[in-house]
Design a protein around this motif. Sequence first.
Motif, short mmCIF file in Angstrom:
data_model
loop_
_atom_site.label_atom_id
_atom_site.label_comp_id
_atom_site.label_asym_id
_atom_site.label_seq_id
_atom_site.Cartn_x
_atom_site.Cartn_y
_atom_site.Cartn_z
N ALA A 110 0.83 -1.20 0.00
CA ALA A 110 0.00 0.00 0.00
C ALA A 110 0.86 1.25 0.00
O ALA A 110 1.93 1.29 0.61
N VAL A 111 0.37 2.26 -0.70
CA VAL A 111 0.87 3.63 -0.57
C VAL A 111 -0.32 4.41 -0.03
O VAL A 111 -1.22 4.77 -0.78
N PRO A 112 -0.36 4.62 1.29
CA PRO A 112 -1.51 5.33 1.88
C PRO A 112 -1.62 6.76 1.35
O PRO A 112 -0.61 7.40 1.03
N GLY A 113 -2.84 7.22 1.28
CA GLY A 113 -3.09 8.57 0.78
C GLY A 113 -2.82 8.66 -0.70
O GLY A 113 -2.92 7.68 -1.43
N MET A 114 -2.47 9.83 -1.13
CA MET A 114 -2.22 10.06 -2.55
C MET A 114 -1.00 10.99 -2.69
O MET A 114 -1.14 12.16 -3.06
N PRO A 115 0.21 10.49 -2.39
CA PRO A 115 1.38 11.36 -2.41
C PRO A 115 1.71 11.89 -3.80
O PRO A 115 1.72 11.13 -4.78
N HIS A 116 2.00 13.17 -3.87
CA HIS A 116 2.41 13.79 -5.14
C HIS A 116 3.72 13.17 -5.59
O HIS A 116 4.62 12.91 -4.80
#
Length: 150
Positions: A110-116
């Motif tokens: 997982a990559v939590p959130g939506m990092p730029h």
Amino acid sequence: MTSLHRLTLAGALLAAAASPAWAEAPLVEMHKDPNCGCCTAWAEHLEEAGFEVRQHETRDMRGVKIEHGVTPGLASCHTAVVDGYVIEGHVPAADIRRLLDERPDLAGLAVPGMPHGSPGMETGRHDDYAVLGWRHDDRTPSVFAEYTHD
């Protein structure tokens, strides 16, 4: 044809069949909200890396995440499954390949959130982020990969 020629030919065919050029593209089943553009961009990133992506649109992403064991702390905008592993959010294709090659005892990445700056979130800004792995029997995530930008 001699036995040696048959063995040489059989070995060459086996080597060719095992090469990436002959390998079947891993199928990624991605669930996303119909209005999410960054999810589509992430799918394109995977396709460019040699994955086959099937997009399933749903307005019940919460239900999809619950079904696949994605906790709120791991959540992002889309949820996918590839070869039995859950992939949550903007995980880079290289990390999915590593997961499939190494086959660790994980439920998914997982990559939590939506990092730029993560795949599908190319906005010109670059956030530091981590790709997290988790197990079904222990929901405490561990770092699988890290991305930092100066």
